[in-house]
Design an enzyme around this catalytic site. Structure first.
Site, PDB file in Angstrom:
ATOM      1  N   GLY A 169       0.968  -1.039   0.111  1.00 15.83           N
ATOM      2  CA  GLY A 169      -0.004   0.013  -0.145  1.00 15.83           C
ATOM      3  C   GLY A 169       0.901   1.140  -0.050  1.00 15.83           C
ATOM      4  O   GLY A 169       1.999   1.300  -0.690  1.00 15.83           O
ATOM      5  N   GLY A 170       0.303   2.134   0.894  1.00 15.26           N
ATOM      6  CA  GLY A 170       1.144   3.428   0.757  1.00 15.26           C
ATOM      7  C   GLY A 170       2.539   3.370   1.153  1.00 15.26           C
ATOM      8  O   GLY A 170       3.433   4.323   0.937  1.00 15.26           O
ATOM      9  N   GLY A 404      21.713   8.647 -32.933  1.00 16.42           N
ATOM     10  CA  GLY A 404      21.551   9.571 -32.088  1.00 16.42           C
ATOM     11  C   GLY A 404      21.763   8.967 -30.626  1.00 16.42           C
ATOM     12  O   GLY A 404      22.186   9.560 -29.615  1.00 16.42           O
ATOM     13  N   ALA A 405      22.300   7.513 -30.569  1.00 16.99           N
ATOM     14  CA  ALA A 405      22.695   6.969 -29.353  1.00 16.99           C
ATOM     15  C   ALA A 405      24.137   7.310 -29.115  1.00 16.99           C
ATOM     16  O   ALA A 405      24.559   7.645 -27.751  1.00 16.99           O
ATOM     17  CB  ALA A 405      22.667   5.188 -29.458  1.00 16.99           C
TER      18      ALA A 405
END
Length: 508
Positions: A169-170, A404-405
């Site tokens: 949970g939290g 681009g790498a």
């Protein structure tokens, strides 16, 4: 006076006993240590100073006034690891299942506030069933107070979470906002909703281990960094790991004496890269041969194996290492690799840890799965992190640096300080065969073969980039450690600032 001392000793004994001997035995039966035993392993002997030992919960519902245990399910304070200050909290599963109450949260918040004030890391030992249901919204408010401090402390002091039991949970969001997460196999779990809720809502039948165990989170999700076999292994690893971290963003990286010569020549690196461009090699070998004593603390070794991240030392001082791994997906960048390395680069930048990058990248991983899952935005995270970083950045291109790498991997254009290439480096828009098939579309296979050889001779080397000043020097592999050590010395006084802004807007 004597009666007060007796009262004090009785309260201390009650706090140390936690939920009682029966529950301590149950904890041991599961192969887990108690909250206090864990702190004894983590911290230097005799260094722990406890705070808020006598704090009690303030819940008046569901018979809780009759169930009051000093300390309220969490042990908090400070100590040292190899003589360096650290603030700690250790949740006690023997007290109300380690569940978080309002007062429990206040104890954690107090030591986090102190850590930020004095500039020292925070290590949280998490072993909690979640919010204390009897307190209702007050316990939820307690969680939010802790979350707020996680955010304020981020980039100010290092935060390390050890998950040593359930975390649901939290409770999972506080560790998720810390810098690093260590887990223990078969005894620690992290999930927002447990197996029972999952079955009710989606009809999926899943075990705790499959849903949120240590192996799941260190291989599939990448939520955690490393999985260990037991509590003691995890705690001892945390001690080792702590030695790499600066105390805060105001302190320099730690330095330890090293007998490893800074100018050590490593001849075996001259033959590391195979003759065939399609044959892989293990980037771990290069990393270990460059770092002091071959000591490399790798993070997320089982997740996104196509990129390697972790800490080592050069001349006794911490460096962050990022490296493409040709053994996995040929070293391509994909979504998981970009996220993994991007966050690591940002941590290093936040704490002034120099970044050494080893590049062998043929590009971004192609395919509909990657494109539809957002490779453009996720790949941009790594690009953004490198471009934003103002720490010393040294880059060594060992083989491929395509498209681009090439730009993304700490290139000169992203304010790389020293960019080196080995003679085996190939810096180009793409591989020779693919490039020639586009440029000379429609030519015969013989002509394509001819042009490919021509393209390779022209571009499959580091000299075109070097002629434009994008590479500072083409170096021999055996001298890589020496070059990096000299570079880091030069860059110690580096001063670079980004334009003023409230904060940036990284593509999340």
């Amino acid at each position: 006076m004597s009666s007060t001392i007796e009262q004090l000793e009785a309260k201390r004994a009650a706090a140390r006993l936690g939920g009682g001997q029966k529950r301590i035995d149950a904890q041991h039966a599961k192969g887990k240590l108690t909250a206090r035993e864990r702190l004894e392993v983590l911290l230097d002997a005799g260094s722990f100073e406890e705070l808020d030992m006598y704090v009690e919960h303030n819940c008046t519902d569901f018979g809780m006034p009759e169930q009051v245990i000093p300390g309220d399910g969490v042990v908090t304070g400070s100590g040292t690891i190899n003589g360096r200050l650290v603030f700690v909290f250790s949740q006690d599963f023997t007290v109300f299942g380690g569940s978080l109450s309002e007062r429990h949260a206040q104890k954690i918040c107090k030591i986090m506030d102190m850590a930020m004030k004095v500039g020292a890391p925070v290590i949280g030992l998490n072993d909690s069933g979640g919010a204390r249901i009897q307190e209702g919204v007050a316990s939820l408010g307690g969680y939010a107070e802790v979350f707020q401090r996680n955010v304020l402390a981020s980039g100010v002091v290092p935060q390390l979470s050890l998950i040593l039991g359930p975390c649901a949970g939290g409770a999972v969001y506080s560790p998720a906002m810390t810098d690093f997460i260590f887990m223990v196999k078969d005894s620690s779990y992290m999930f927002v909703t447990g197996p029972d809720v999952v079955k009710t809502v989606t009809n999926e039948v899943v075990t705790q281990e499959e849903l949120g165990g240590a192996v799941t989170h260190t291989t599939k999700s990448g939520v955690a960094d490393v999985a260990f076999d037991n509590d003691i292994e995890a705690l001892l690893a945390a001690r080792d790991f702590f030695d790499f971290l600066p105390l805060s963003n105001r302190e320099e990286v730690p330095e330890r004496p090293s007998a490893d010569p800074w100018d050590r020549i490593e001849d075996s690196l001259d033959t590391l890269v195979p003759a065939s461009a399609n044959q892989p090699y293990d980037m771990h070998e290069l990393i270990r041969k460059v770092l002091d004593e071959g000591d490399f603390f790798e993070l997320q070794p089982a997740h996104a194996g196509n990129i390697l991240i972790g800490f080592g030392r050069i001349e006794g001082r911490t460096v962050g290492v990022v490296a493409n791994q040709p053994m996995v997906l040929a070293g391509c960048l994909d979504i998981n690799a970009s996220k993994k390395a991007g966050r690591f680069v940002r941590f290093c930048d936040a704490f002034d840890i120099p970044i050494v990058t080893f590049v062998d990248v043929p590009g971004f991983l192609p395919g509909t799965a990657q494109e539809h899952s957002g490779i453009i935005k996720h790949g941009a995270k790594l690009l953004f992190a490198y471009a934003e970083a103002t720490v010393p950045k040294i880059t060594v291109i060992t083989r491929k640096a395509y498209g681009g790498a090439y730009d993304v991997m700490a290139s000169k254009h992203l304010r790389g300080d020293l960019n080196y290439a080995w003679p085996t480096a190939e810096i180009a828009v793409m591989g020779a065969k693919g490039a020639v098939e586009i440029i000379f579309r429609g030519k015969t296979p013989e002509e394509i073969g001819e042009k490919t050889a021509e393209y390779e001779a022209r571009f499959a080397n580091p000299f075109v980039a070097a002629s434009k000043g994008f590479i500072d020097e083409v170096i021999m592999p055996h001298s890589t450690r020496r070059r990096i050590a000299l570079g880091l010395r030069k860059l110690r006084g580096k001063a670079l600032e980004n334009p003023w802004k409230k904060h940036d807007n990284i593509p999340l």
